[in-house]
Design an enzyme around this catalytic site. Structure first.
Site, PDB file in Angstrom:
ATOM      1  N   ARG A 102       0.857  -1.192   0.000  1.00  0.00           N
ATOM      2  CA  ARG A 102       0.000   0.000   0.000  1.00  0.00           C
ATOM      3  C   ARG A 102       0.887   1.234   0.000  1.00  0.00           C
ATOM      4  O   ARG A 102       1.764   1.374   0.858  1.00  0.00           O
ATOM      5  CB  ARG A 102      -0.900  -0.021   1.237  1.00  0.00           C
ATOM      6  CG  ARG A 102      -1.575   1.302   1.595  1.00  0.00           C
ATOM      7  CD  ARG A 102      -2.268   1.139   2.930  1.00  0.00           C
ATOM      8  NE  ARG A 102      -2.465   2.410   3.617  1.00  0.00           N
ATOM      9  CZ  ARG A 102      -3.640   2.976   3.817  1.00  0.00           C
ATOM     10  NH1 ARG A 102      -4.735   2.414   3.369  1.00  0.00           N
ATOM     11  NH2 ARG A 102      -3.722   4.123   4.472  1.00  0.00           N
ATOM     12  N   ASP A 201       0.545  -5.116  10.247  1.00  0.00           N
ATOM     13  CA  ASP A 201       1.314  -4.665  11.400  1.00  0.00           C
ATOM     14  C   ASP A 201       0.928  -5.446  12.654  1.00  0.00           C
ATOM     15  O   ASP A 201       1.787  -5.790  13.481  1.00  0.00           O
ATOM     16  CB  ASP A 201       1.078  -3.173  11.649  1.00  0.00           C
ATOM     17  CG  ASP A 201       1.796  -2.286  10.642  1.00  0.00           C
ATOM     18  OD1 ASP A 201       2.527  -2.817   9.785  1.00  0.00           O
ATOM     19  OD2 ASP A 201       1.611  -1.055  10.708  1.00  0.00           O
TER      20      ASP A 201
END
Length: 211
Positions: A102, A201
């Protein structure tokens, strides 16, 4: 487009753990494994099966097995977390890979890897990615699959945003969606609201590579 929302109480409980900001990486991974297996279970409900005789200790019973297991295609990086749950449900499935990052400034998908069979015209494909936000990554992945002839595609996403669902529905691609929830919106950074943050994450720790 056919959409299945898996609203089972156990699925909702695992999703709640994943949403909770207090859940550390290990807790998040465990909840994702459980929820991933539940969603794959539901996605596989209508797969073609074949019957055969199997001998029990007492008599002959009718056994069931998949006629042809699907190909599991994770969208890397977060989608990797859904591979093991998928294979726990369908251990003889093959696995392909699509890598998409991204761009944090434009919020656009940046493809960097594809490892797929050349001809997928006779394959059932489960494309797995925890998050369906804008739909950009999934639409790019669907184009790759359809360019190889895929016609039977199920997207398995844990959290979907309405804008991404709309983009998928309006794309014209032959895809159905299995998800645990459809959240209403995206924020200015194109994160799902309320969502669960960045799934990659929370699975693996923050990235230190910027595209």
């Amino acid at each position: 487009m056919d959409i299945t929302i898996v609203d089972h109480p156990l699925a909702a409980a695992r999703l709640t753990i994943m949403r909770d900001r207090r859940s550390d990486n290990s807790v998040f991974r465990a909840a994702l494994r459980d929820l991933g297996a539940m969603l794959i279970y539901e996605a596989a409900r209508d797969l073609d099966v074949e019957r055969f005789d199997t001998e029990t200790p007492v008599a002959t019973a009718t056994g069931t097995r998949l006629r042809k297991p699907p190909i599991i295609v994770p969208v890397i990086r977060a989608g990797l977390g859904m591979v093991d749950p998928a294979l726990s449900m369908i251990p003889d499935a093959q696995v392909g890979f699509i890598g998409i990052a991204r761009d944090e400034e434009t919020h656009e998908p940046v493809p960097y890897l594809e490892a797929l069979p050349e001809d997928m015209s006779d394959e059932t494909v489960f494309i797995v990615d925890p998050m369906l936000a804008t739909g950009g990554s999934l639409l790019h992945s669907l184009k790759l699959l359809c360019d190889r002839g895929a016609k039977d595609i199920t997207a398995v996403c844990m959290v979907s945003a309405q804008p991404g669902v709309d983009a998928l529905a309006n794309s014209g691609y032959p895809v159905r969606l299995v998800t645990a929830t459809v959240d209403p919106e995206l924020n200015a950074d194109a994160y799902i609201v309320p969502g669960l943050g960045d799934a990659g994450d929370r699975l693996y720790g923050p990235r230190n590579i910027h595209l």
